[in-house]
Design an enzyme around this catalytic site. Structure first.
Site, PDB file in Angstrom:
ATOM      1  N   HIS A 177      -9.939  -8.400  -7.557  1.00  0.00           N
ATOM      2  CA  HIS A 177      -9.893  -7.853  -6.206  1.00  0.00           C
ATOM      3  C   HIS A 177     -10.565  -8.857  -5.275  1.00  0.00           C
ATOM      4  O   HIS A 177     -11.604  -9.422  -5.593  1.00  0.00           O
ATOM      5  CB  HIS A 177     -10.659  -6.520  -6.170  1.00  0.00           C
ATOM      6  CG  HIS A 177     -10.865  -5.992  -4.785  1.00  0.00           C
ATOM      7  ND1 HIS A 177     -12.113  -5.947  -4.191  1.00  0.00           N
ATOM      8  CD2 HIS A 177      -9.991  -5.483  -3.884  1.00  0.00           C
ATOM      9  CE1 HIS A 177     -11.999  -5.419  -2.990  1.00  0.00           C
ATOM     10  NE2 HIS A 177     -10.726  -5.132  -2.780  1.00  0.00           N
ATOM     11  N   GLU A 208     -11.999  -2.596  -8.955  1.00  0.00           N
ATOM     12  CA  GLU A 208     -12.763  -3.050  -7.791  1.00  0.00           C
ATOM     13  C   GLU A 208     -13.942  -2.137  -7.480  1.00  0.00           C
ATOM     14  O   GLU A 208     -14.903  -2.562  -6.841  1.00  0.00           O
ATOM     15  CB  GLU A 208     -11.867  -3.186  -6.569  1.00  0.00           C
ATOM     16  CG  GLU A 208     -11.328  -1.884  -6.019  1.00  0.00           C
ATOM     17  CD  GLU A 208     -10.422  -2.084  -4.821  1.00  0.00           C
ATOM     18  OE1 GLU A 208     -10.906  -1.939  -3.678  1.00  0.00           O
ATOM     19  OE2 GLU A 208      -9.235  -2.394  -5.033  1.00  0.00           O
ATOM     20  N   ASP A 263      -0.335  -0.206  -4.503  1.00  0.00           N
ATOM     21  CA  ASP A 263      -1.766   0.137  -4.501  1.00  0.00           C
ATOM     22  C   ASP A 263      -1.962   1.454  -3.763  1.00  0.00           C
ATOM     23  O   ASP A 263      -1.644   1.560  -2.580  1.00  0.00           O
ATOM     24  CB  ASP A 263      -2.546  -0.993  -3.817  1.00  0.00           C
ATOM     25  CG  ASP A 263      -4.051  -0.753  -3.790  1.00  0.00           C
ATOM     26  OD1 ASP A 263      -4.520   0.272  -4.314  1.00  0.00           O
ATOM     27  OD2 ASP A 263      -4.770  -1.615  -3.239  1.00  0.00           O
ATOM     28  N   GLU A 274      -2.006   0.214  -8.620  1.00  0.00           N
ATOM     29  CA  GLU A 274      -3.448  -0.053  -8.511  1.00  0.00           C
ATOM     30  C   GLU A 274      -4.192   1.174  -8.012  1.00  0.00           C
ATOM     31  O   GLU A 274      -3.723   1.865  -7.101  1.00  0.00           O
ATOM     32  CB  GLU A 274      -3.658  -1.221  -7.549  1.00  0.00           C
ATOM     33  CG  GLU A 274      -5.098  -1.647  -7.367  1.00  0.00           C
ATOM     34  CD  GLU A 274      -5.207  -2.907  -6.519  1.00  0.00           C
ATOM     35  OE1 GLU A 274      -6.262  -3.095  -5.871  1.00  0.00           O
ATOM     36  OE2 GLU A 274      -4.257  -3.699  -6.497  1.00  0.00           O
ATOM     37  N   ASP A 285     -14.577  -7.292  -9.243  1.00  0.00           N
ATOM     38  CA  ASP A 285     -14.982  -7.547  -7.864  1.00  0.00           C
ATOM     39  C   ASP A 285     -16.282  -8.339  -7.923  1.00  0.00           C
ATOM     40  O   ASP A 285     -17.234  -7.926  -8.596  1.00  0.00           O
ATOM     41  CB  ASP A 285     -15.177  -6.229  -7.121  1.00  0.00           C
ATOM     42  CG  ASP A 285     -15.547  -6.427  -5.673  1.00  0.00           C
ATOM     43  OD1 ASP A 285     -14.684  -6.201  -4.803  1.00  0.00           O
ATOM     44  OD2 ASP A 285     -16.695  -6.815  -5.395  1.00  0.00           O
ATOM     45  N   LYS A 331       0.844  -1.197   0.000  1.00  0.00           N
ATOM     46  CA  LYS A 331       0.000   0.000   0.000  1.00  0.00           C
ATOM     47  C   LYS A 331       0.880   1.249   0.000  1.00  0.00           C
ATOM     48  O   LYS A 331       1.865   1.335   0.751  1.00  0.00           O
ATOM     49  CB  LYS A 331      -0.913   0.019   1.226  1.00  0.00           C
ATOM     50  CG  LYS A 331      -1.909  -1.133   1.277  1.00  0.00           C
ATOM     51  CD  LYS A 331      -2.996  -0.979   0.229  1.00  0.00           C
ATOM     52  CE  LYS A 331      -4.057  -2.062   0.381  1.00  0.00           C
ATOM     53  NZ  LYS A 331      -5.187  -1.875  -0.542  1.00  0.00           N
TER      54      LYS A 331
END
Length: 300
Positions: free
Chosen positions: A211, A161, A106, A132, A184, A78
């Site tokens: 996701h 997602e 992400d 992402e 998703d 992240k």
């Protein structure tokens, strides 16, 4: 017939019913071998559990060490809160996992378009496969601009997602805005809608990497990604499915991960039925958890 389950309205400029049928028919070749392969080896997964924002370096190292010992080779980090911190953390994770394992980053919609390009460029030395959700998930042309700017660095853009229907995915694909499609299983309301996206992604030669964070999403999406490999794409190139290791204990048929691969579910159904004990415990407002929360709130 499977093709009749798909609504082709509004997407025939990207995928016709005949094209979809031809994709499915072509995938019949080698289908049983792919089924046998999945039963034996499973579908490749990546982990998001090692590198959440806020984790200490000591915890990052421990989680990476544990994951590597369990056979994980694909790791997501992240990013987006602080550039210098991202540089330090990505450097640490890359050192931990080595040059041959896969790193993704992400941002969870943190940046404007220009900021995304600048920020990710400064992380390029750590060789992320993708960035992402770099910007607003509805900004198709923004994603296209980011994709174009990062292509020379070998970094793809992944998103989806938050994408709620086949038409948005159609536009992302037509605009060459994504190099990785992240369906998703819940965001798009039905298996049928996801089938349309899987087929469009195959036509546009964009791999699907679902996701699967959150409650039950791993359990649900494993069915879709297995179908994609066995009956649509027939390829594992640059394909993987997210795995987050929490809350599986609340499901009757939880996912089974073996050597960093999703093993095909054996029970019938969509794997989303929750244990009655969990439903009762968390049911609002009479469940035990909510009663305890209310009691604690009154004390505070």
């Amino acid at each position: 017939m499977l093709i009749s389950c798909i609504d082709f309205r509004y997407i025939t400029d990207a995928l016709t019913e005949q094209e979809a049928l031809e994709i499915l028919e072509k995938a019949e070749a080698g289908k049983q071998q792919r089924v046998d392969q999945m039963l034996k080896e499973g579908y490749p997964a990546y982990t998001t559990s090692c590198a959440w924002l806020g984790y200490s370096d000591q915890l990052l190292k421990q989680l990476c060490t544990d994951a590597l010992s369990e056979g994980w080779t694909k790791f997501k980090v992240k990013v987006g809160a602080d550039l210098e911190d991202d540089i330090r953390r990505c450097s640490l994770i890359r050192q931990m996992i080595g040059p041959n394992n896969t790193l993704m980053i992400d941002a969870n919609q943190r940046w404007d378009v220009g900021e995304a390009i600048t920020w990710v460029t400064k992380l390029a030395e750590y060789k992320p496969l993708w960035i992402e959700e770099p910007t607003c998930p509805d900004d198709i042309l923004g994603h296209a601009a980011i994709s174009k700017a990062l292509a020379p660095l070998g970094i793809g853009v992944a998103s989806g997602e938050q994408c709620h229907n086949r038409v948005m995915f159609k536009q992302f694909l037509q605009a060459e805005a994504l190099q990785f499609i992240q369906i998703d299983s819940c965001r798009m309301g039905s298996v049928n809608e996801n089938l349309a996206v899987l087929l469009m992604a195959h036509k546009f030669k964009v791999p699907v990497c679902p996701h699967a964070g959150g409650v039950g999403l791993c359990e649900l999406v494993q069915h879709l990604i297995l179908f994609d490999y066995i009956s649509v794409s027939a390829s594992l190139d640059d394909r993987m499915c997210e795995f987050v290791d929490h809350l599986h204990e609340h499901f009757i048929s939880p996912v089974v991960i073996k050597n960093a691969h999703y093993m095909p579910p054996k029970d019938p159904g969509y794997s989303c039925e929750m244990l009655e004990s969990s439903v009762q415990r968390y049911q609002y407002p009479q469940g035990e958890v909510w009663k305890q929360f209310k009691k604690q709130s009154l004390k505070d």
